[in-house]
Scaffold this active site. Structure first.
Site, PDB file in Angstrom:
ATOM      1  N   ARG A 284       0.811  -1.217   0.000  1.00  0.00           N
ATOM      2  CA  ARG A 284       0.000   0.000   0.000  1.00  0.00           C
ATOM      3  C   ARG A 284       0.846   1.271   0.000  1.00  0.00           C
ATOM      4  O   ARG A 284       0.343   2.351  -0.315  1.00  0.00           O
ATOM      5  CB  ARG A 284      -0.920   0.032   1.230  1.00  0.00           C
ATOM      6  CG  ARG A 284      -2.017  -1.007   1.248  1.00  0.00           C
ATOM      7  CD  ARG A 284      -2.903  -0.875   2.480  1.00  0.00           C
ATOM      8  NE  ARG A 284      -2.147  -1.024   3.713  1.00  0.00           N
ATOM      9  CZ  ARG A 284      -1.879  -0.043   4.554  1.00  0.00           C
ATOM     10  NH1 ARG A 284      -2.314   1.185   4.303  1.00  0.00           N
ATOM     11  NH2 ARG A 284      -1.185  -0.260   5.660  1.00  0.00           N
ATOM     12  N   LEU A 285       2.106   1.156   0.384  1.00  0.00           N
ATOM     13  CA  LEU A 285       2.942   2.334   0.574  1.00  0.00           C
ATOM     14  C   LEU A 285       4.203   2.257  -0.286  1.00  0.00           C
ATOM     15  O   LEU A 285       4.679   1.159  -0.604  1.00  0.00           O
ATOM     16  CB  LEU A 285       3.340   2.447   2.053  1.00  0.00           C
ATOM     17  CG  LEU A 285       2.182   2.534   3.061  1.00  0.00           C
ATOM     18  CD1 LEU A 285       2.714   2.412   4.480  1.00  0.00           C
ATOM     19  CD2 LEU A 285       1.397   3.824   2.879  1.00  0.00           C
TER      20      LEU A 285
END
EC number: 1.4.3.16
Length: 537
Positions: A284-285
């Site tokens: 997600r990052l």
């Protein structure tokens, strides 16, 4: 072909709890409190499993600040879990954790808490975005508190008792177990499975040796559904020195990551800074680059000692509580100085998925309950730090209460069985199948997953299974460990193949983006032919 197993004795009880970590002991105590006869069976000893893992000083737990914070907490769990969580389970978890922590304190468990009320960003849970109530769950007080409470109860404890099969009868279940070189039976009206995660399927894992995935395999064989098993946490750990020591992610901002020959692998300070905000790998990052680059170096060299970390520590007094305590613990307990070169790799840490349960910790099979890391649904594709331990506590207590209620509705256990028939177990003599499975799972089913790699691993395991079936009958205990490992490895690999996207902890190099086509949970089950089936929810 069937194999007859003769039991040296049979124990009868109302509630059988399998596993003696935080979830299992909480379940046993709650069932005992409800007035049920309880046996707790554990392959090692009381206070075992990931909730008492010796590779760290303790574990964090988090709870909402107040009633108003509960709604926000569930919203963040759903966001972090990429929508893969069962919101009903998340709500139960957050609604109960505060009062259950208070109950532990009343039992004699002490928690490490912030020294002052001043803001300390190191106490914000992994992947969370705000400060909540933080509790440092300390093994040194939890172990004696649980042992004292169990010893003063009517619970019968069977240590070094390894359950390997659960067989349904008309009004009870019969669990077969290895004990003292013999096979014994434990008949129970209801069963709580609290055997922990699946770390034992991976070569490098931050788990104790009793975390094998056998609980999930036995549950699947019984007809229980599994959910979200493709989602699991990998976090950096020590290869050398002090193998299997957990890295405190908060200290990564003080680290330099180099190849064995001194080449800088991670030179982006923003990546290191962001990566210091969470322990597990996530897609997600942008900080996903940290774990992917390290694993690419491992794949390129084929060596475990291929990436080293050097800490750059200047003024420790300026660092937060978690960092100060970590370096102190590292030196005192692990005999590792922060100035040393430390070789690291991603380690399998925890499962986010497992046996599918409802709000009452009930599985899809009547009378079978489950709690702790063996279960799935309350977290999703990523998990907020501190909620795995909380999950074991909350759903352990719920499972114990509900298993007791179920047992009280059932008729007395029928007459004792003298022998039982199961499928024959085969293995090629001298073939260390479990070790080979662990290497395959680590290489192809950990940080970097591709269709080619996953299919390669499945083909190797299918060939291994065929070779085993053509072998001679073997030692029952060894054969069952291999059988459980093969089953769970195939379930995991197939689930990773089916999810053709990257979401949370699941990274497909050939499908690097999250896709709306997969905005649904994947459920694995045993179909009518006894094969591995699946459905999307």
């Amino acid at each position: 072909m069937r194999l007859e197993i003769r039991m040296s004795r049979q124990e009868n009880t109302e509630v059988l709890v399998i596993g003696a970590g935080l979830a299992g002991m909480s379940a046993a105590l709650e069932a005992d409190k409800a007035g049920s006869e309880v046996i707790i069976a554990v392959s090692s000893t009381l206070c075992s499993g990931s909730s008492f893992y010796p590779g760290t000083w303790g574990l964090g737990m988090v709870a909402p600040q107040d009633e108003e914070d509960k709604k926000n907490f569930v919203e963040v769990i759903t966001e972090v879990g990429c929508g893969m969580n069962d919101i009903r389970l998340s709500e139960v978890l957050i609604d109960h954790i505060g009062e259950d922590i208070e109950a532990l304190e009343e039992m004699g468990v002490t928690f490490k808490k912030p020294e002052t009320s001043a803001y300390d960003e190191t106490l914000i849970p992994c992947f969370d975005r705000k400060y909540r109530k933080w509790y440092g769950y300390l093994f040194e007080t939890a172990k004696p508190a649980f042992k004292d409470r169990i010893e003063s109860s009517a619970i019968k404890v069977l240590e070094h008792t390894e359950i390997f099969k659960i067989i349904p009868f008309k009004n009870h279940y019969l669990a077969l177990a290895f004990w003292n070189g013999e096979v014994i039976g434990i008949a129970a009206k209801s069963v709580v499975i609290a055997t922990g995660g699946i770390g034992g399927l991976y070569e490098h894992r931050l788990n104790t040796d009793d975390i094998t995935g056998a609980g999930q395999a036995m549950a699947f064989d019984l007809g229980c559904e599994l959910v979200n098993v493709e989602f699991m946490q990998f976090i950096p750990g020590f290869i050398e020195p002090s193998y299997k020591t957990i890295i405190n992610e908060r200290a990564l901002k003080l680290a330099q990551i180099l190849s064995k020959d001194g080449r800088i692998i991670i030179d982006d300070l923003e990546v290191l800074d962001e990566r210091s905000g969470h322990g597990p790998f996530t897609t997600r990052l942008p900080s996903q680059k940290f774990d992917i680059e390290i694993f690419e170096e491992y794949l390129r060299t084929g060596e475990d000692k291929c990436v080293k970390m050097q800490y750059k520590v200047s003024n420790m007094s300026q660092e937060g509580l978690m960092i100060r305590d970590y370096f102190k613990w590292l030196k005192e307990k692990k005999k590792v100085d922060a100035s040393e070169d430390i070789f690291i790799l991603p380690f399998m840490h925890a499962a986010n998925g497992g046996i599918k349960i409802d709000e009452k910790a009930a599985t899809t099979v009547p009378g079978i309950f489950a709690a702790g890391e063996v279960t799935g649904g309350m977290h999703g594709a990523d998990r907020i730090g501190g909620l795995s331990t909380a999950n074991g506590l909350v759903f352990g207590k719920i499972a114990g209460r509900e298993a007791s209620k179920y047992a009280k509705k059932m008729d007395p256990v029928a007459a004792e069985e003298q022998s039982i028939n199961i499928d024959s177990i085969h293995i090629v003599e001298g073939h260390d199948a479990v070790d080979e499975i662990r290497k395959l799972m680590y290489r192809y089913g950990s940080i970097i997953r591709t269709e080619k790699g996953l299919e390669c691993a499945l083909e190797a395991i299918d060939a291994m299974e065929k070779q085993i079936r053509e072998g001679e009958e073997c030692d029952l205990k060894q054969g069952l460990m291999v059988t459980h490992s093969i089953l769970m490895a195939k379930i995991l690999l197939k689930s990773m193949l089916l999810r053709k996207e990257s979401r949370g902890s699941h990274y497909r190099k050939d499908y690097p983006e999250q896709s709306e086509d997969y905005d649904k949970a994947l459920i694995m089950f045993k179909d009518e032919k006894g094969e591995i089936g699946y459905k999307w929810r």
